[in-house]
Write a protein that holds these residues in place. Sequence first.
Motif, PDB file in Angstrom:
ATOM      1  N   HIS A  40      14.432   4.483 -24.073  1.00 59.16           N
ATOM      2  CA  HIS A  40      14.103   3.059 -24.067  1.00 59.16           C
ATOM      3  C   HIS A  40      15.349   2.239 -23.748  1.00 59.16           C
ATOM      4  CE1 HIS A  40      12.774  -0.851 -25.521  1.00 59.16           C
ATOM      5  NE2 HIS A  40      11.534  -0.393 -25.477  1.00 59.16           N
ATOM      6  N   LYS A  73      15.548   4.533 -28.017  1.00 60.73           N
ATOM      7  CA  LYS A  73      14.654   5.551 -28.568  1.00 60.73           C
ATOM      8  C   LYS A  73      14.165   6.494 -27.463  1.00 60.73           C
ATOM      9  CE  LYS A  73      11.049   6.467 -31.777  1.00 60.73           C
ATOM     10  NZ  LYS A  73      10.663   6.252 -33.128  1.00 60.73           N
ATOM     11  N   LYS A 120      -7.075   4.525 -23.207  1.00 60.95           N
ATOM     12  CA  LYS A 120      -6.636   3.304 -23.867  1.00 60.95           C
ATOM     13  C   LYS A 120      -5.101   3.195 -23.854  1.00 60.95           C
ATOM     14  CE  LYS A 120      -8.493   0.679 -27.671  1.00 60.95           C
ATOM     15  NZ  LYS A 120      -9.133   0.680 -28.977  1.00 60.95           N
ATOM     16  N   LYS A 142      -2.779   0.450 -22.056  1.00 62.36           N
ATOM     17  CA  LYS A 142      -1.846  -0.346 -22.878  1.00 62.36           C
ATOM     18  C   LYS A 142      -0.467  -0.355 -22.242  1.00 62.36           C
ATOM     19  CE  LYS A 142       0.181   1.264 -26.581  1.00 62.36           C
ATOM     20  NZ  LYS A 142       0.284   1.908 -27.896  1.00 62.36           N
ATOM     21  N   TRP A 143      -0.014   0.832 -21.828  1.00 62.40           N
ATOM     22  CA  TRP A 143       1.352   0.912 -21.285  1.00 62.40           C
ATOM     23  C   TRP A 143       1.441   0.335 -19.881  1.00 62.40           C
ATOM     24  CZ3 TRP A 143       5.245   0.855 -24.259  1.00 62.40           C
ATOM     25  CH2 TRP A 143       5.149   1.409 -25.541  1.00 62.40           C
ATOM     26  N   HIS A 158      -0.184  -2.266 -18.974  1.00 60.79           N
ATOM     27  CA  HIS A 158      -0.115  -3.707 -19.247  1.00 60.79           C
ATOM     28  C   HIS A 158       1.305  -4.121 -19.647  1.00 60.79           C
ATOM     29  CE1 HIS A 158      -1.745  -7.621 -20.526  1.00 60.79           C
ATOM     30  NE2 HIS A 158      -0.840  -7.541 -21.497  1.00 60.79           N
ATOM     31  N   ARG A 159       1.864  -3.434 -20.630  1.00 56.09           N
ATOM     32  CA  ARG A 159       3.189  -3.799 -21.135  1.00 56.09           C
ATOM     33  C   ARG A 159       4.278  -3.573 -20.093  1.00 56.09           C
ATOM     34  NH1 ARG A 159       3.605  -0.809 -26.968  1.00 56.09           N
ATOM     35  NH2 ARG A 159       2.351  -2.245 -28.189  1.00 56.09           N
ATOM     36  N   LYS A 199       4.361  -5.720 -16.909  1.00 58.76           N
ATOM     37  CA  LYS A 199       4.906  -7.048 -17.203  1.00 58.76           C
ATOM     38  C   LYS A 199       6.425  -6.994 -17.355  1.00 58.76           C
ATOM     39  CE  LYS A 199       1.225  -9.865 -19.116  1.00 58.76           C
ATOM     40  NZ  LYS A 199       0.831 -10.662 -20.289  1.00 58.76           N
ATOM     41  N   TRP A 200       6.922  -5.944 -17.997  1.00 58.18           N
ATOM     42  CA  TRP A 200       8.371  -5.846 -18.194  1.00 58.18           C
ATOM     43  C   TRP A 200       9.077  -5.597 -16.867  1.00 58.18           C
ATOM     44  CZ3 TRP A 200      12.278  -2.104 -17.613  1.00 58.18           C
ATOM     45  CH2 TRP A 200      13.494  -2.386 -18.271  1.00 58.18           C
TER      46      TRP A 200
END
Lengths: 140, 186
Positions: free
Chosen positions: A84, A89, A107, A111-112, A114-115, A118-119
């Motif tokens: 990360h 991490k 799912k 989720k990832w 989406h996140r 955006k990042w």
Amino acid sequence: MAIKVNRRMMSAIFLVGISCGLIVTAQASAVQELLAEYGKEGAGKYNAVNGENLWKRVQVDAKTGQKRSCVTCHTNDLRKPGKHARTGKLIKPMAPSVNADRLTDKKKIEKWFHRNCKWTLGRICTPQEKADILAYLANQ
Amino acid sequence: MKKLNVYMLAMSMITTGLSGMSLADDDDEDRYMRPWGVNARPGVAPVDNPLYRNECGSCHMAYLPGLLPAHSWERLMAGLENHFGENAELPRGEWNAILAYLLNNAAGRGNYQVSNKLVRGLRGTPLRISELPYFVHEHREIPARLVRGNPKVGSFSNCDACHTGANRGSYNEHQVNIPGYGRYDD
């Protein structure tokens, strides 16, 4: 005795076989279902090469001026663990060939996407982009 | 004869009742009468929610809910789109479940010594555990080279880099082991 051991071995092999089969099926079905959904949302035929290019494309973040790409955290080798960018991490390898849990949970994939879209890109990904990336990752 | 039976029954009921009461007294002493602070358990309550551990523990340590007060968690959960510069948005169902877990287990909801100290006299709605006055006070003597300047620690946000019992809710200084340095004694 010999028969008993053989039976045990047989059932062990059988169970291992079944669970491997289940994992492969889970991955295939999650990926296939999502590709079908992205198709319904307007994506054309998926293209793993486009997915790879997008995965490696470097973007400059508007707010921080940082250079960002998927590689920033997941590294150049998808079969190795990533890190990360902010917290340090450990991120488990993305390649399903070394990490059987990858791409098995719709799912979680959504989720990832989406996140991390955006990042990395500063916006959500289009269904086409997600289909391409998924096709690229599924082959790794 | 009938009268005697009734009498014995009544006696046995009274005795049972009394012994029950005295047992209860022995178990708890006057625990419920003690002040909140005296009764507190050590440390912070450990995480016991798998959804929270998985969702919030994938990028950083799953911070124990008892490390921030409820109003801080509420504010933090309202801003997951910009979570310290990262996007940490959750699907609605997970978001609701995690918020409920955090609010129910925030500092001050249970009775734990470290949680109580972290929120005592706290003002405002801080989002960073490392900015709580008690946290700052406890870490004031630790040189930056052991934390920010230490590649194996990096920041005060990585509790479990040095606190070996961090995930169990133990922040006792005797369980501190700073990578490349070792134990830290005042």
